[in-house]
Each structure stands twice: as C-alpha cells, then as structure tokens.
Design a protein around this motif. Structure first.
Motif, short mmCIF file in Angstrom:
data_model
loop_
_atom_site.label_atom_id
_atom_site.label_comp_id
_atom_site.label_asym_id
_atom_site.label_seq_id
_atom_site.Cartn_x
_atom_site.Cartn_y
_atom_site.Cartn_z
N VAL A 1 0.85 -1.19 0.00
CA VAL A 1 0.00 0.00 0.00
C VAL A 1 0.89 1.24 0.00
N ASP A 2 0.75 2.07 -1.00
CA ASP A 2 1.53 3.32 -1.10
C ASP A 2 3.03 3.09 -0.95
N GLY A 3 3.50 2.04 -1.59
CA GLY A 3 4.92 1.76 -1.59
C GLY A 3 5.45 1.07 -0.35
N LYS A 4 4.59 0.80 0.63
CA LYS A 4 5.01 0.11 1.84
C LYS A 4 4.30 -1.23 1.96
N PHE A 5 5.00 -2.20 2.55
CA PHE A 5 4.41 -3.50 2.75
C PHE A 5 3.63 -3.53 4.06
N VAL A 6 2.42 -4.05 3.99
CA VAL A 6 1.53 -4.12 5.15
C VAL A 6 1.21 -5.59 5.42
N PRO A 7 1.68 -6.13 6.54
CA PRO A 7 1.37 -7.52 6.88
C PRO A 7 -0.04 -7.64 7.43
N LEU A 8 -0.69 -8.72 7.12
CA LEU A 8 -2.03 -8.99 7.62
C LEU A 8 -1.97 -10.29 8.43
N PRO A 9 -1.63 -10.17 9.71
CA PRO A 9 -1.54 -11.38 10.53
C PRO A 9 -2.92 -11.93 10.82
N GLY A 10 -2.97 -13.19 11.15
CA GLY A 10 -4.25 -13.80 11.50
C GLY A 10 -4.01 -15.13 12.18
N GLU A 11 -5.08 -15.79 12.49
CA GLU A 11 -5.00 -17.10 13.13
C GLU A 11 -5.67 -18.14 12.23
N GLY A 12 -5.25 -18.13 10.97
CA GLY A 12 -5.82 -19.04 9.98
C GLY A 12 -5.53 -20.50 10.26
N GLY A 13 -4.57 -20.78 11.12
CA GLY A 13 -4.30 -22.16 11.48
C GLY A 13 -5.37 -22.78 12.36
N HIS A 14 -6.32 -21.94 12.83
CA HIS A 14 -7.33 -22.43 13.78
C HIS A 14 -8.75 -22.39 13.20
N VAL A 15 -8.85 -22.25 11.87
CA VAL A 15 -10.17 -22.36 11.24
C VAL A 15 -10.57 -23.83 11.18
N ASP A 16 -11.68 -24.15 10.54
CA ASP A 16 -12.11 -25.54 10.42
C ASP A 16 -11.30 -26.26 9.35
N TRP A 17 -10.87 -27.48 9.66
CA TRP A 17 -10.20 -28.31 8.66
C TRP A 17 -11.23 -29.18 7.96
N ALA A 18 -11.14 -29.26 6.64
CA ALA A 18 -12.13 -30.00 5.86
C ALA A 18 -11.55 -31.30 5.31
N ALA A 19 -12.12 -32.42 5.71
CA ALA A 19 -11.72 -33.72 5.17
C ALA A 19 -12.26 -33.88 3.75
N GLN A 20 -11.48 -34.51 2.87
CA GLN A 20 -11.90 -34.67 1.47
C GLN A 20 -11.89 -36.11 1.00
N THR A 21 -11.31 -37.02 1.76
CA THR A 21 -11.25 -38.43 1.37
C THR A 21 -11.71 -39.29 2.53
N GLU A 22 -11.92 -40.58 2.26
CA GLU A 22 -12.33 -41.50 3.32
C GLU A 22 -11.27 -41.55 4.42
N GLN A 23 -10.00 -41.57 4.02
CA GLN A 23 -8.91 -41.58 5.00
C GLN A 23 -8.95 -40.33 5.87
N GLU A 24 -9.21 -39.19 5.25
CA GLU A 24 -9.26 -37.93 6.00
C GLU A 24 -10.47 -37.86 6.91
N TRP A 25 -11.57 -38.45 6.49
CA TRP A 25 -12.74 -38.50 7.39
C TRP A 25 -12.41 -39.29 8.65
N PHE A 26 -11.65 -40.37 8.48
CA PHE A 26 -11.24 -41.17 9.64
C PHE A 26 -10.35 -40.35 10.57
N ILE A 27 -9.39 -39.63 9.97
CA ILE A 27 -8.50 -38.77 10.77
C ILE A 27 -9.30 -37.71 11.50
N GLN A 28 -10.25 -37.11 10.81
CA GLN A 28 -11.06 -36.06 11.43
C GLN A 28 -11.87 -36.59 12.60
N GLN A 29 -12.44 -37.79 12.43
CA GLN A 29 -13.23 -38.37 13.53
C GLN A 29 -12.36 -38.65 14.75
N MET A 30 -11.14 -39.18 14.53
CA MET A 30 -10.25 -39.46 15.63
C MET A 30 -9.87 -38.18 16.36
#
Length: 323
Positions: A151-180
């Motif tokens: 922005v206006d020649g300067k870098f602006v970091p946008l920190p967040g806690e994206g590591g703590h959103v919901d994880w989405a399983a996409q395969t049968e193996q991942e559904w098992f991991i999610q349930q555990m």
C-alpha cells in the motif's frame, strides 16, 4: 525520519526455541545468531538480556521481536509456551529506545519481498506478480498463517489465526483422521494436522485406519523414516500431511487472490523437500472446483532461507524507522 540506527537486535520466538540475531540495518545482514531453548529461561526478557550479555550487545537499544502468538495490544501471552509479558513494561525494564513486537508470521510475511532466488524453491507452475497480495503458511510447533499487501509503496502484513479455522476432510482416510481428532480435541483445525504434533497425530490415525499395532513416533522420527523409505506408514503420513497442506495453501490463495505467490515456511516442509516435490501438494492446491484454473495461475514456493522470521523482523523494523 531518516534511519540513523546502524545495528539492532531481532528475535524470532517459537514455542520451542528462541532465536536472536544482530542485524545491520543498511543491508539487513544478520550475524551473531544464537538459538536457545525457551525452557532455559523464566521470561523473554531474561532470554534477551542473556543474549545481549553473551554477545556483548548491551549498547543496542532497538529491538524487534517476532513471537508465536497473537499480538493485539500491549499484553502478550504465548499460545504454546508459558511466557507472557507487557511490551511497554519490558521496554522500560530493558531500557530500550524502541521495542517492536509482532506475530511470528507477520515477520515471516515481511520477509517475502526480501527473499532471493536461492532462498526459495518453486513447486509446480504459476507465476508471481511482485505488487500483488502474497500469503505464507508454515508448520512447526503450530501452524502460522499471514498475508502481505503493498500500500503506497510500503508492505503491510495482515496477521491472522488461519491455522485455527475448520479443517475440511476430502477423502475417506481424511474423514477417519477427522473423527479421531474430533474425539480428542472437539474442534479440528488445520493446526491439529499441519504441525509437529499434527504429523504425530496423522501417524497414529493412519495406524488405526490400517489396523496396525505400532509404537508412536516423534515428528522427527516420522520424517527420517519417510525420507529413508524405511517405513511405508511414515511415508503415507508425510504424503497425507503434504496433501492437506496443499489444500490449505490453496484456500489462502483464494481468500485474498494472492497473485504475488503462496509461500510455505516453517521447520517441517524444507526438511522434507524431496518428498514434498513428489507429493499431492500442488494437485490439491489447484483442486478448487470451478476455481481450479484461478489457482493454477498462482505460484507456490517453499521458503528455504534459514531464518525468515529474523529477516522479516528486521525488514519491519527498518520500514518502521524510515517512516
């Protein structure tokens, strides 16, 4: 105000280790790097004082610290370690002229424009546009996430806690991991898989999924066995780790149209780079249904720079001093 500071101290504080360095502000050269286990010290102030005394840097009064937790005000409390402190009180205690404290992935995000070609490895196709938004994520003790815009020649970091959103399983193996993991933690976030403890959790889950009776392994042991090709279960664990990492990285690309690139940092991916290149990371990054062609245009990189958090803290401090 012109930057009249020749040298400063920068730090990158994770849940396990505290890294310190002197930085030459003119060209952001790092030297006198020291790494200490956080558990060695009662507080961050103690660790910083020890570093200053050990390296004979007590005269340096400008410090920038990247730390693995949210930084939303004066009071800071680490997510995966017991250190907590007041920024203003620590500045007074140590007699510092300036003390900048930022989220660790704010610092990693600030390092991205300063990375050289030898500091990163591109995975797959896509290209990066320098002035467009960038994203970074990195697995280590936890999962850090941030974006960076210009922005206006300067870098602006946008920190967040994206590591703590919901994880989405996409395969049968991942559904098992999610349930555990759901039984263990309730809420299953990407960090529950994409971290050192997450790698260990995937290993345990896949052993149950395959009905194998095996002893638990540390993240380091899983990585070593996968790299050596001596354990099919370890190899499958790392493959699942990188598939999920690709999906989350692709989500970040969509969230802010990161045509400046998506960067993978942290301690795990660079160590397992040979396995990452052969994984489903890029396939899952692009597998976004109607927006697969959108993500296909965006470059993905693995950050191989040894200390991106220290570099980014230095970039942030230099930009702050120059404003």
């Amino acid at each position: 105000m012109a930057n009249l500071v020749d040298f400063a101290i920068v730090a990158d504080i994770g849940g396990t280790n505290a890294r310190f360095s002197r930085v030459k502000m003119a060209d952001l050269t790092l030297d006198k790097v020291a790494v200490y286990p956080c558990a060695t010290f009662a507080s961050l102030a103690d660790a910083l004082q020890h570093y200053q005394q050990q390296q004979q840097l007590t005269m340096l009064k400008h410090v920038a610290i990247a730390i693995a937790c949210p930084v939303t005000g004066d009071d800071v409390s680490m997510t995966n370690f017991h250190w907590q402190f007041s920024i203003s009180a620590m500045q007074r205690q140590l007699g510092l002229s300036r003390l900048l404290v930022m989220n660790d992935f704010t610092a990693v995000a600030m390092s991205l424009p300063a990375l050289t070609a030898s500091d990163k490895v591109q995975l797959g196709q896509g290209s990066s546009q320098p002035d467009k938004p960038m994203a970074v994520l990195g697995a280590g003790t936890g999962l850090g996430v941030a974006h960076l815009i210009k922005v206006d020649g300067k870098f602006v970091p946008l920190p967040g806690e994206g590591g703590h959103v919901d994880w989405a399983a996409q395969t049968e193996q991942e559904w098992f991991i999610q349930q555990m993991l759901s039984k263990e933690y309730g809420h299953v976030s990407p960090e529950r898989l994409l971290s050192g403890p997450g790698l260990e959790a995937i290993y345990r889950a896949l052993a149950l999924y395959r009905r194998l009776d095996v002893a638990p392994l540390s993240a380091g042991e899983i990585g070593q066995q996968a790299l050596a090709g001596t354990s099919e279960l370890a190899s499958a664990t790392v493959a699942q780790f990188f598939a999920s990492l690709g999906s989350v990285a692709g989500d970040l690309a969509l969230t802010l149209s990161t045509f400046g690139g998506v960067y993978v940092a942290g301690g795990i991916a660079p160590k397992l780079l040979p396995l990452l290149e052969a994984s489903e990371f890029r396939t899952r990054f692009e597998a976004k249904g109607r927006f697969s062609a959108f993500n296909r245009q965006i470059a993905t990189y693995i950050v191989t720079a040894p200390q991106p958090g220290l570099l980014g803290a230095a970039v942030y401090l230099k930009q702050s001093l120059a404003s």
